[in-house]
Design an enzyme around this catalytic site. Structure first.
Site, PDB file in Angstrom:
ATOM      1  N   HIS A   8       9.426  -1.244   3.240  1.00  0.00           N
ATOM      2  CA  HIS A   8       9.345  -1.394   4.688  1.00  0.00           C
ATOM      3  C   HIS A   8       9.210  -2.858   5.051  1.00  0.00           C
ATOM      4  O   HIS A   8       8.564  -3.634   4.348  1.00  0.00           O
ATOM      5  CB  HIS A   8       8.186  -0.584   5.275  1.00  0.00           C
ATOM      6  N   GLU A  18       0.821  -1.225   0.000  1.00  0.00           N
ATOM      7  CA  GLU A  18       0.000   0.000   0.000  1.00  0.00           C
ATOM      8  C   GLU A  18       0.847   1.263   0.000  1.00  0.00           C
ATOM      9  O   GLU A  18       0.429   2.285  -0.545  1.00  0.00           O
ATOM     10  CB  GLU A  18      -0.915   0.016   1.230  1.00  0.00           C
TER      11      GLU A  18
HETATM   12  P1  5GP Z   1       2.013  -2.336   3.114  1.00  0.00           P
HETATM   13  O1  5GP Z   1       0.622  -2.832   2.819  1.00  0.00           O
HETATM   14  O2  5GP Z   1       2.444  -1.267   2.150  1.00  0.00           O
HETATM   15  O3  5GP Z   1       3.018  -3.441   3.261  1.00  0.00           O
HETATM   16  O4  5GP Z   1       1.941  -1.710   4.556  1.00  0.00           O
HETATM   17  C1  5GP Z   1       1.674  -0.354   4.789  1.00  0.00           C
HETATM   18  C2  5GP Z   1       1.446  -0.212   6.283  1.00  0.00           C
HETATM   19  O5  5GP Z   1       1.523   1.160   6.597  1.00  0.00           O
HETATM   20  C3  5GP Z   1       0.072  -0.711   6.751  1.00  0.00           C
HETATM   21  O6  5GP Z   1       0.251  -1.736   7.717  1.00  0.00           O
HETATM   22  C4  5GP Z   1      -0.568   0.535   7.337  1.00  0.00           C
HETATM   23  O7  5GP Z   1      -1.337   0.277   8.486  1.00  0.00           O
HETATM   24  C5  5GP Z   1       0.622   1.418   7.641  1.00  0.00           C
HETATM   25  N1  5GP Z   1       0.333   2.845   7.587  1.00  0.00           N
HETATM   26  C6  5GP Z   1      -0.383   3.501   6.645  1.00  0.00           C
HETATM   27  N2  5GP Z   1      -0.429   4.818   6.912  1.00  0.00           N
HETATM   28  C7  5GP Z   1       0.293   4.987   8.057  1.00  0.00           C
HETATM   29  C8  5GP Z   1       0.618   6.144   8.833  1.00  0.00           C
HETATM   30  O8  5GP Z   1       0.247   7.278   8.543  1.00  0.00           O
HETATM   31  N3  5GP Z   1       1.382   5.942   9.952  1.00  0.00           N
HETATM   32  C9  5GP Z   1       1.819   4.691  10.314  1.00  0.00           C
HETATM   33  N4  5GP Z   1       2.558   4.604  11.429  1.00  0.00           N
HETATM   34  N5  5GP Z   1       1.530   3.586   9.592  1.00  0.00           N
HETATM   35  C10 5GP Z   1       0.781   3.741   8.483  1.00  0.00           C
END
Ligand code: 5GP
Length: 114
Positions: free
Chosen positions: A99, A94
């Protein structure tokens, strides 16, 4: 390139930062999936695993070493935890700033939801 996570790393938007050095920052996920859910992020923007180059070898390795340290700090090292990197659409990524998710503090069940 600036991302949501760059702004947390720079302090432009708030984040619960638990670790920071010259290369890597770690902060708690805003929507935790378990008692411990920390995102470990390179300070420089690398959008996805696909964008890693040989020059990123040190920072890529550091993500794992910081995960190991934070797992110990969180008290979840012995029971165990899961490390996840999502990539692109099928991976469910997302935020396009590489990360590593450190998730633990409860039994996590099967690796994948079906
Ligand atoms: P992905 O799906 O890209 O691997 O994970 C993105 C992560 O970023 C998700 O677990 C989501 O909850 C987290 N996330 C999204 N927006 C924010 C934010 O503004 N602050 C923090 N600390 N985490 C976020």
């Amino acid at each position: 390139m600036t991302t949501l996570f760059s702004k947390i790393i720079s302090g432009d938007i708030p984040g619960d930062i638990v670790y920071q050095d010259d290369e890597v920052t770690a902060f708690r996920d805003i929507n935790p999936q378990a008692p411990t859910h920390i995102l470990i992020v390179p300070n420089k923007v690398i959008p996805t695993v696909n964008d890693l180059t040989d020059a990123d070898q040190m920072v890529a390795g550091k993500l794992l070493l910081v995960a190991k340290k934070l797992a110990a700090d969180e008290g979840i090292a012995e029971n165990g935890y899961r490390l996840i990197i999502n990539c692109n659409a099928h991976g469910g990524q997302e935020v396009f700033h590489l990360h590593l998710h450190l998730i633990g503090g409860r039994p996590l069940g099967p690796m994948l939801a079906h």
